[in-house]
Design a protein around this motif. Structure first.
Motif, PDB file in Angstrom:
ATOM      1  N   VAL A 164       0.824  -1.206   0.000  1.00 40.12           N
ATOM      2  CA  VAL A 164       0.000   0.000   0.000  1.00 40.12           C
ATOM      3  C   VAL A 164       0.861   1.261   0.000  1.00 40.12           C
ATOM      4  O   VAL A 164       0.507   2.282  -0.607  1.00 40.12           O
ATOM      5  N   MET A 165       2.023   1.206   0.676  1.00 41.95           N
ATOM      6  CA  MET A 165       2.880   2.381   0.785  1.00 41.95           C
ATOM      7  C   MET A 165       3.343   2.914  -0.572  1.00 41.95           C
ATOM      8  O   MET A 165       3.619   4.102  -0.713  1.00 41.95           O
ATOM      9  N   VAL A 166       3.438   2.036  -1.568  1.00 36.45           N
ATOM     10  CA  VAL A 166       3.935   2.481  -2.880  1.00 36.45           C
ATOM     11  C   VAL A 166       2.805   2.940  -3.798  1.00 36.45           C
ATOM     12  O   VAL A 166       3.056   3.310  -4.939  1.00 36.45           O
ATOM     13  N   THR A 167       1.572   2.911  -3.312  1.00 35.32           N
ATOM     14  CA  THR A 167       0.444   3.368  -4.113  1.00 35.32           C
ATOM     15  C   THR A 167       0.144   4.831  -3.795  1.00 35.32           C
ATOM     16  O   THR A 167       0.486   5.325  -2.717  1.00 35.32           O
ATOM     17  N   PRO A 168      -0.501   5.534  -4.690  1.00 35.07           N
ATOM     18  CA  PRO A 168      -0.836   6.950  -4.420  1.00 35.07           C
ATOM     19  C   PRO A 168      -2.008   7.118  -3.443  1.00 35.07           C
ATOM     20  O   PRO A 168      -2.343   8.248  -3.096  1.00 35.07           O
ATOM     21  N   TRP A 169      -2.616   6.004  -3.018  1.00 42.28           N
ATOM     22  CA  TRP A 169      -3.792   6.100  -2.148  1.00 42.28           C
ATOM     23  C   TRP A 169      -3.485   5.694  -0.711  1.00 42.28           C
ATOM     24  O   TRP A 169      -4.402   5.424   0.061  1.00 42.28           O
ATOM     25  N   HIS A 170      -2.196   5.628  -0.343  1.00 41.60           N
ATOM     26  CA  HIS A 170      -1.868   5.069   0.966  1.00 41.60           C
ATOM     27  C   HIS A 170      -2.412   5.912   2.128  1.00 41.60           C
ATOM     28  O   HIS A 170      -2.792   5.363   3.162  1.00 41.60           O
ATOM     29  N   LEU A 171      -2.486   7.226   1.973  1.00 40.96           N
ATOM     30  CA  LEU A 171      -3.032   8.054   3.055  1.00 40.96           C
ATOM     31  C   LEU A 171      -4.521   7.791   3.257  1.00 40.96           C
ATOM     32  O   LEU A 171      -4.994   7.672   4.400  1.00 40.96           O
ATOM     33  N   ALA A 172      -5.253   7.691   2.148  1.00 42.99           N
ATOM     34  CA  ALA A 172      -6.688   7.432   2.253  1.00 42.99           C
ATOM     35  C   ALA A 172      -6.955   6.036   2.828  1.00 42.99           C
ATOM     36  O   ALA A 172      -7.842   5.853   3.661  1.00 42.99           O
ATOM     37  N   ILE A 173      -6.164   5.051   2.404  1.00 40.68           N
ATOM     38  CA  ILE A 173      -6.336   3.692   2.914  1.00 40.68           C
ATOM     39  C   ILE A 173      -6.003   3.642   4.406  1.00 40.68           C
ATOM     40  O   ILE A 173      -6.689   2.982   5.195  1.00 40.68           O
ATOM     41  N   SER A 174      -4.940   4.356   4.796  1.00 41.54           N
ATOM     42  CA  SER A 174      -4.563   4.400   6.209  1.00 41.54           C
ATOM     43  C   SER A 174      -5.684   4.970   7.062  1.00 41.54           C
ATOM     44  O   SER A 174      -6.026   4.411   8.119  1.00 41.54           O
ATOM     45  N   ASP A 175      -6.292   6.070   6.622  1.00 44.01           N
ATOM     46  CA  ASP A 175      -7.388   6.676   7.386  1.00 44.01           C
ATOM     47  C   ASP A 175      -8.600   5.747   7.451  1.00 44.01           C
ATOM     48  O   ASP A 175      -9.256   5.633   8.489  1.00 44.01           O
ATOM     49  N   ALA A 176      -8.887   5.061   6.327  1.00 46.29           N
ATOM     50  CA  ALA A 176     -10.059   4.194   6.282  1.00 46.29           C
ATOM     51  C   ALA A 176      -9.909   2.971   7.184  1.00 46.29           C
ATOM     52  O   ALA A 176     -10.892   2.455   7.719  1.00 46.29           O
ATOM     53  N   LEU A 177      -8.666   2.501   7.378  1.00 50.09           N
ATOM     54  CA  LEU A 177      -8.445   1.272   8.136  1.00 50.09           C
ATOM     55  C   LEU A 177      -8.201   1.507   9.626  1.00 50.09           C
ATOM     56  O   LEU A 177      -8.142   0.537  10.390  1.00 50.09           O
TER      57      LEU A 177
END
Length: 300
Positions: A164-177
């Protein structure tokens, strides 16, 4: 932690058939996703593999010391109790304890410890129990080791977080999880309690050895050894806190699984798991108070 373990123990004692349907999807999917979210929120750093090496080193030192101490303690002549004295339930007890008692940046340290301990436990554990080379050959042993590592929730969570860290959506995924991640850890503690309740409900044969020495080793001497070694290393305070708290975790259920697979005594490790977990509800918070000055910041 206490209510989850106690509530789960009551359920597991009276409804042991519920354990597998709940534990299998939780361990296979829920806990790795939860740890992935917690790692993304807490941050990853390059010290994770270093913490794994510290865990491997301290466990190896403890096993060596117990081997040397066997003339003085009958209990420590049993290899399954030697493993149970230093292999802890970090994934389902130690990591939740770190989340509850330490700052969030202690999580990668705890994950690193779990990774190293899992590597050593499943790589060395079966050989340690049988005291002879495995007959399956080195290729089979490596496949088994990789299989156990890939099955570890900590390893799966780490790999998922790195992806996930190498994707451009890692901040959004982090907040969602973030919130679901903490909820899953609570459920994981309840499942551990259910397994302990199931163990307690079985008719265990009378033990031919006292568990006092292994309990003292696991809950007091091993974390004390980790504390001494961590103080000698150039580590930040929060890393020392996390390492000691993981070392203070109760005996891992994997010790019982290895004993069963190698057809050695299972009554003693089962009772060691049960008793150490109950006692750890007291000893782990006490360790967190003892090591709090090392971090320089209050626990969460």
């Amino acid at each position: 932690m206490g209510p989850c373990l106690i509530g789960g123990a009551f359920i597991g004692r009276w409804r042991p058939q519920w354990i597998a349907p709940l534990a299998t999807p939780l361990v296979r999917f829920g806990v790795p996703v939860s740890l992935m979210g917690l790692l993304l929120h807490g941050g990853l750093n390059g010290s994770l593999l270093g913490m794994a090496m510290v865990a491997v080193t301290v466990i190896a030192v403890m096993l060596t010391l117990m081997r040397l101490a066997t003339p003085f303690s009958v209990a420590l002549t049993h290899p399954e109790l030697q493993l149970g004295s230093c292999i802890g339930n970090t994934a389902y007890f130690g990591i939740p304890a770190a989340l509850a008692l330490l700052p969030s940046d202690a999580l990668p340290i705890s994950i690193g410890y779990d990774f190293g301990a899992t590597l050593l436990a499943w790589g060395l554990g079966p050989l340690w129990l049988t005291r002879k080379p495995a007959s399956s050959g080195p290729d089979r042993r490596w496949r088994n080791l990789l299989g156990h590592l890939s099955a570890s929730p900590a390893t799966r969570g780490l790999i998922g977080a790195l992806i996930v860290m190498v994707t451009p959506w890692h901040l959004a995924i982090s907040d969602a999880l973030w919130l679901p991640s903490r909820a899953v850890i609570v459920l994981a503690l309840a499942v551990v309690g259910m397994r302990l309740g199931s163990i307690a409900s079985k008719n265990t044969p009378s033990l031919d050895v006292s568990l006092t020495t292994p309990l003292i080793c696991k809950l007091l001497l091993f974390p004390a050894l980790m504390l001494l070694i961590s103080l000698a290393l150039p580590l930040p305070g929060v890393a020392r806190q996390a390492l000691v708290l993981q070392a203070a975790a109760p005996t891992a259920i994997s010790v019982l699984l290895m004993a069963e697979s190698e057809h050695v005594n299972v009554a003693a490790p089962a009772q060691l798991i049960l008793r150490s977990t109950v006692l750890a509800l007291i000893s782990v918070p006490l360790w967190s108070l003892l090591i709090r000055p090392l971090g320089g910041t209050p626990g969460m």
